[in-house]
Design a protein around this motif. Structure first.
Motif, mmCIF file in Angstrom:
data_model
loop_
_atom_site.group_PDB
_atom_site.id
_atom_site.type_symbol
_atom_site.label_atom_id
_atom_site.label_comp_id
_atom_site.label_asym_id
_atom_site.label_seq_id
_atom_site.Cartn_x
_atom_site.Cartn_y
_atom_site.Cartn_z
ATOM 1 N N GLU A 316 -7.876 28.549 -35.194
ATOM 2 C CA GLU A 316 -7.020 27.358 -35.249
ATOM 3 C C GLU A 316 -7.641 26.287 -36.133
ATOM 4 O O GLU A 316 -6.949 25.652 -36.937
ATOM 5 C CB GLU A 316 -6.793 26.819 -33.836
ATOM 6 N N THR A 317 -8.936 26.112 -36.009
ATOM 7 C CA THR A 317 -9.624 25.086 -36.789
ATOM 8 C C THR A 317 -9.563 25.392 -38.288
ATOM 9 O O THR A 317 -9.200 24.531 -39.103
ATOM 10 C CB THR A 317 -11.084 24.965 -36.342
ATOM 11 N N LYS A 326 1.792 24.980 -38.414
ATOM 12 C CA LYS A 326 1.353 25.136 -37.024
ATOM 13 C C LYS A 326 1.839 26.439 -36.410
ATOM 14 O O LYS A 326 1.117 27.086 -35.642
ATOM 15 C CB LYS A 326 1.851 23.950 -36.196
ATOM 16 N N SER A 327 3.075 26.828 -36.719
ATOM 17 C CA SER A 327 3.614 28.065 -36.135
ATOM 18 C C SER A 327 2.810 29.279 -36.602
ATOM 19 O O SER A 327 2.531 30.199 -35.830
ATOM 20 C CB SER A 327 5.083 28.227 -36.514
ATOM 21 N N ARG A 330 -0.616 29.278 -34.821
ATOM 22 C CA ARG A 330 -0.510 29.735 -33.432
ATOM 23 C C ARG A 330 -0.397 31.247 -33.344
ATOM 24 O O ARG A 330 -1.008 31.882 -32.474
ATOM 25 C CB ARG A 330 0.698 29.077 -32.752
ATOM 26 N N ARG A 331 0.384 31.860 -34.238
ATOM 27 C CA ARG A 331 0.560 33.310 -34.191
ATOM 28 C C ARG A 331 -0.744 34.045 -34.503
ATOM 29 O O ARG A 331 -1.096 35.010 -33.826
ATOM 30 C CB ARG A 331 1.661 33.738 -35.163
ATOM 31 N N VAL A 332 -1.446 33.583 -35.537
ATOM 32 C CA VAL A 332 -2.700 34.238 -35.890
ATOM 33 C C VAL A 332 -3.735 34.047 -34.779
ATOM 34 O O VAL A 332 -4.440 34.991 -34.399
ATOM 35 C CB VAL A 332 -3.238 33.712 -37.234
#
Length: 359
Positions: A316-317, A326-327, A330-332
């Motif tokens: 995320e970072t 953002k989507s 989030r998936r990764v």
């Protein structure tokens, strides 16, 4: 498209000018692949190109801009970029030339280009003009810069990332000179925009020999460089992918892993279908392995308990830092956090993965 490209060559030649198909299309033809587009170079100046083509009812626009000596022609719904021979002089900008001047010969134009396999021309009769040894390098599956490698990379630092991508695209090996020159041009990378670097990374991630390209990116230490983003008129440095290098030569428990952390990662990426979400998930699935808070030795065995959770946080970072939506982030991150569960389902045939996913 080849027929239409040859029509443009014929029209320009019959008007008294040199004209050739150049670059990737010639490379693809020699490698028995279908070109996706055809770029053309000519001795004619842009205004002359427009005049000559319109005289033959070929529609032209100024899509790229006369400052680059490029005219765009449209034939049967397809676009063809027609560039006047040119030379370039680079300055402070890490990507764009400071000065562009028209040239008189094909050789002058070719010598400004990046790699030998992209520097060949073809006339309307299908004859290849190879002034830089591109055919030799295709035969030997070698990626080589045109001229001095350090100079080519310092002129345009994005070529460093293009080198990684073309290794992955063509499944070639870079020359020793190319690899040795890369770090000498790293001082130019901070001048590149995040947008351009991210675009090259995404294209690399979808190439057939993605593992080869990623290996050059990381082992050369290019991934540890920073690019920049400008926000409200203020430039800010953005580290690219420094989180990956610690996986190189990272020991893993031999009972479960044949390779070190990095080559295990490359093996997973190369066996993942070319989808951006999946390949980023594969690249980052073990990014937290070896970190001090997860690496331990239990009963004489190496362990990395919790690397999935920490890896998701790191994912995320770093993806947020690189400007991904953002989507997508989030998936990764979800893939990274849950990749150990997939291992469980592979090993346990009675487990119901569909029920778990519905949760």
């Amino acid at each position: 498209m080849m027929e239409q490209a040859n029509r443009i060559l014929t029209v320009l030649e019959e008007a008294g000018y040199e004209a050739y198909i150049i670059g990737g299309a010639v490379r693809d033809i020699l490698m028995h692949q279908k070109p996706h587009d055809f770029d053309i170079v000519t001795s004619a100046r842009p205004n002359t190109v427009i005049e000559v083509l319109r005289g033959q009812d070929i529609q032209t626009t100024d899509l790229v801009g006369k400052s680059f000596g490029v005219v765009v022609a449209t034939l049967e719904g397809k676009q063809y970029e027609i560039a006047t021979y040119r030379t370039e002089r680079y300055g402070a900008d890490s990507h764009r030339p400071e000065e562009i001047a028209y040239a008189d010969t094909l050789e002058e134009d070719v010598l400004r280009r990046d790699f030998t396999v992209n520097g060949m021309a073809m006339n309307r009769f299908g004859e290849v003009i190879d002034l830089v040894g591109g055919r030799r390098d295709i035969k030997h599956k070698t990626l080589r810069t045109i001229g001095n490698a350090q100079q080519r990379f310092e002129e345009d630092a994005l070529r460093l990332f293009r080198a990684c991508r073309f290794v992955a695209k063509l499944d070639f090996l870079p020359t020793e000179d190319l690899l040795e020159a890369m770090p000498k041009a790293f001082h130019r990378v901070p001048g590149l925009s995040l947008e351009r670097v991210r675009s090259e990374l995404d294209r690399l991630m979808l190439e057939p020999a993605v593992a080869k390209g990623l290996d050059v990116l990381v082992q050369s230490r290019l991934a540890e460089c920073s690019c920049r983003v400008v926000e409200n008129g203020v430039a800010r440095e953005v580290p690219i992918l420094p989180e990956l290098y610690h996986l190189v030569n990272l020991p893993q428990e031999k009972d479960f892993h044949e390779f070190d952390g990095w080559y295990h990662t490359l093996a997973v990426v190369s066996h993942t279908e070319p989808d951006l979400t999946l390949r980023w998930g594969a690249l980052l699935h073990d990014v937290a392995k070896g970190m001090p808070t997860v690496r331990a030795v239990v009963n004489g065995r190496l362990t990395d308990r919790g690397h999935d959770t920490l890896g998701a946080e790191m994912t995320e970072t770093l993806l947020t830092r690189l400007g991904y939506p953002k989507s997508f982030v989030r998936r990764v991150a979800w893939i990274v956090k849950n990749h150990m569960r997939f291992h469980y389902f592979v090993q346990n045939g009675e487990a119901n993965e569909k029920k778990w996913i519905r949760k």
